[in-house]
Design a protein around this motif. Sequence first.
Motif, short mmCIF file in Angstrom:
data_model
loop_
_atom_site.label_atom_id
_atom_site.label_comp_id
_atom_site.label_asym_id
_atom_site.label_seq_id
_atom_site.Cartn_x
_atom_site.Cartn_y
_atom_site.Cartn_z
N GLY A 84 0.82 -1.22 0.00
CA GLY A 84 0.00 0.00 0.00
C GLY A 84 0.85 1.26 0.00
O GLY A 84 0.57 2.21 -0.73
N ALA A 85 1.89 1.27 0.82
CA ALA A 85 2.77 2.44 0.88
C ALA A 85 3.47 2.66 -0.46
O ALA A 85 3.62 3.80 -0.91
N MET A 86 3.87 1.58 -1.10
CA MET A 86 4.52 1.71 -2.40
C MET A 86 3.55 2.26 -3.45
O MET A 86 3.88 3.20 -4.17
N ALA A 87 2.36 1.70 -3.51
CA ALA A 87 1.40 2.12 -4.53
C ALA A 87 0.90 3.54 -4.30
O ALA A 87 0.95 4.38 -5.20
N TYR A 88 0.43 3.80 -3.10
CA TYR A 88 -0.10 5.13 -2.81
C TYR A 88 1.02 6.17 -2.76
O TYR A 88 0.83 7.32 -3.13
N GLY A 89 2.19 5.77 -2.30
CA GLY A 89 3.33 6.68 -2.29
C GLY A 89 3.76 7.08 -3.69
O GLY A 89 4.10 8.24 -3.94
N THR A 90 3.74 6.12 -4.61
CA THR A 90 4.09 6.43 -6.00
C THR A 90 3.16 7.51 -6.55
O THR A 90 3.61 8.50 -7.14
N TYR A 91 1.89 7.33 -6.34
CA TYR A 91 0.90 8.30 -6.82
C TYR A 91 1.09 9.66 -6.15
O TYR A 91 1.18 10.69 -6.82
N GLU A 92 1.16 9.65 -4.84
CA GLU A 92 1.21 10.91 -4.10
C GLU A 92 2.51 11.68 -4.31
O GLU A 92 2.48 12.90 -4.50
N PHE A 93 3.64 11.02 -4.24
CA PHE A 93 4.91 11.75 -4.39
C PHE A 93 5.13 12.21 -5.82
O PHE A 93 5.73 13.26 -6.05
N THR A 94 4.63 11.46 -6.80
CA THR A 94 4.70 11.91 -8.19
C THR A 94 3.86 13.18 -8.36
O THR A 94 4.31 14.15 -8.98
N ASN A 95 2.65 13.17 -7.79
CA ASN A 95 1.81 14.37 -7.89
C ASN A 95 2.41 15.55 -7.15
O ASN A 95 2.37 16.68 -7.64
N LEU A 96 3.00 15.30 -5.99
CA LEU A 96 3.63 16.40 -5.24
C LEU A 96 4.79 17.00 -6.04
O LEU A 96 5.02 18.21 -6.01
N ALA A 97 5.48 16.15 -6.78
CA ALA A 97 6.64 16.61 -7.56
C ALA A 97 6.23 17.33 -8.85
O ALA A 97 7.02 18.13 -9.37
N THR A 98 5.01 17.08 -9.34
CA THR A 98 4.68 17.57 -10.68
C THR A 98 3.45 18.47 -10.79
O THR A 98 3.26 19.12 -11.82
N LEU A 99 2.62 18.52 -9.77
CA LEU A 99 1.36 19.25 -9.89
C LEU A 99 1.28 20.45 -8.95
O LEU A 99 1.65 20.35 -7.78
N LYS A 100 0.76 21.54 -9.47
CA LYS A 100 0.51 22.72 -8.64
C LYS A 100 -0.61 22.41 -7.67
O LYS A 100 -1.58 21.73 -8.01
N GLY A 101 -0.50 22.91 -6.47
CA GLY A 101 -1.56 22.77 -5.50
C GLY A 101 -1.51 21.49 -4.67
O GLY A 101 -2.26 21.36 -3.72
N TRP A 102 -0.67 20.55 -5.07
CA TRP A 102 -0.57 19.31 -4.29
C TRP A 102 0.17 19.64 -3.00
O TRP A 102 1.20 20.31 -3.03
N SER A 103 -0.33 19.14 -1.88
CA SER A 103 0.25 19.52 -0.60
C SER A 103 0.78 18.31 0.17
O SER A 103 0.38 17.18 -0.08
N TRP A 104 1.67 18.61 1.10
CA TRP A 104 2.18 17.56 1.98
C TRP A 104 1.05 16.94 2.80
O TRP A 104 1.06 15.75 3.10
N ARG A 105 0.05 17.74 3.15
CA ARG A 105 -1.10 17.23 3.91
C ARG A 105 -1.83 16.17 3.09
O ARG A 105 -2.23 15.12 3.62
N MET A 106 -1.98 16.40 1.79
CA MET A 106 -2.62 15.42 0.92
C MET A 106 -1.78 14.15 0.83
O MET A 106 -2.32 13.04 0.91
N VAL A 107 -0.48 14.31 0.67
CA VAL A 107 0.42 13.16 0.57
C VAL A 107 0.33 12.31 1.82
O VAL A 107 0.14 11.09 1.76
N LEU A 108 0.49 12.94 2.98
CA LEU A 108 0.51 12.18 4.23
C LEU A 108 -0.84 11.52 4.53
O LEU A 108 -0.89 10.38 5.01
N THR A 109 -1.92 12.21 4.21
CA THR A 109 -3.25 11.64 4.45
C THR A 109 -3.50 10.44 3.55
O THR A 109 -3.89 9.37 4.02
N ASP A 110 -3.28 10.59 2.26
CA ASP A 110 -3.59 9.51 1.31
C ASP A 110 -2.59 8.36 1.46
O ASP A 110 -2.98 7.19 1.34
N LEU A 111 -1.34 8.65 1.72
CA LEU A 111 -0.34 7.60 1.92
C LEU A 111 -0.68 6.77 3.15
O LEU A 111 -0.64 5.53 3.11
#
Length: 133
Positions: A84-111
């Motif tokens: 789960g951490a690998m799959a959700y982390g891939t999605y979240e950290f990729t979005n954090l690295a590439t998308l405007k508005g993506w936040s650490w709060r979103m990453v930590l919550t969804d991960l």
Amino acid sequence: MTLILLYALTLALFLGLDVLGLTYVVKPIFERDIGDMLLDSPRYGPALIFYAFYVAALLVFVSWPAIQGDWPLGRVFWMAGLIGAMAYGTYEFTNLATLKGWSWRMVLTDLTWGSLLTATSATLGVWLTRVTL
């Protein structure tokens, strides 16, 4: 028959728990940070494709080996949580690295949610399959 039962139970648990988590945990945070990017209603087709494939992969790497090898449930939880951490982390950290508005709060919550959801669904699926057979 065991594999089909394991898949059906794990998928039902994953879907049921994720509806609750998306509604009450993830959605409020995503609405706050990227609300203008969200659809009014989700596209269920792509979501179902993801769920079906994700749970199948979870069975290949964790749940089915756990059934065949009589793994303790703690090991199932740990290994599924890593998936789960690998799959959700891939999605979240990729979005954090590439998308405007993506936040650490979103990453930590969804991960966190994805890791716990995967671990719980796999563990309960294995346990229910064992007690059913």
